[in-house]
Scaffold this motif. Structure first.
Motif, PDB file in Angstrom:
ATOM      1  N   ASP A   1      -4.856   0.267  -1.992  1.00  0.00           N
ATOM      2  CA  ASP A   1      -4.270   1.557  -2.029  1.00  0.00           C
ATOM      3  C   ASP A   1      -2.924   1.846  -2.445  1.00  0.00           C
TER       4      ASP A   1
ATOM      5  N   SER B   1       1.128  -1.213   0.013  1.00  0.00           N
ATOM      6  CA  SER B   1      -0.111   0.031  -0.081  1.00  0.00           C
ATOM      7  C   SER B   1       0.854   1.159  -0.008  1.00  0.00           C
TER       8      SER B   1
ATOM      9  N   HIS C   1       0.146   3.362  -4.717  1.00  0.00           N
ATOM     10  CA  HIS C   1       0.514   4.297  -5.590  1.00  0.00           C
ATOM     11  C   HIS C   1       1.831   4.523  -5.851  1.00  0.00           C
TER      12      HIS C   1
END
Length: 118
Positions: A51, A18, A53
């Motif tokens: 989540d 994450s 990135h």
């Protein structure tokens, strides 16, 4: 952030990913790769991305160095994610390796675990 998950398969590195991957995150995984390779086995991966990135710059550089050193040591790779770009990244990984790489949607993570043998 990389959170290493427990697994019963001795040549599988399983992790929940994450946020952004840092150099420290890559440094957590690298010794695990060596432990498996030293046993004469191919390294399988299960990466569950929620989540997620991408990478910090130093994390990307560290990951590229590890992958270039160990690319022939990799076996199957299961990428489980929630975004279209993650699927494209998995397909790009498949193109650059001789490993068997599959992408699964997050809702299909049990299917991914079965495929990887977790």
């Amino acid at each position: 952030m990389v959170q290493i998950l427990n697994t019963k398969k001795d040549n599988l590195i399983s992790a929940k990913i994450s946020g952004k991957i840092s150099k420290n995150d890559v440094e957590k995984i690298h010794p695990l790769i060596h432990d498996i390779v030293d046993k004469g086995k191919k390294v399988d991966f299960y990466f569950e991305m929620e989540d997620f990135h991408g990478y910090e710059l130093e994390g990307l550089w560290a990951d590229l160095k590890v992958d270039s050193a160990h690319i022939s040591d990799y076996g199957k790779m299961a990428f489980v994610g929630e975004k279209k770009w993650q699927e494209w990244a998995a397909k790009a990984t498949d193109f650059f390796t001789s490993s068997e790489v599959k992408y699964f949607d997050l809702k299909d993570k049990e299917q991914a675990k079965t495929w990887i043998g977790q």
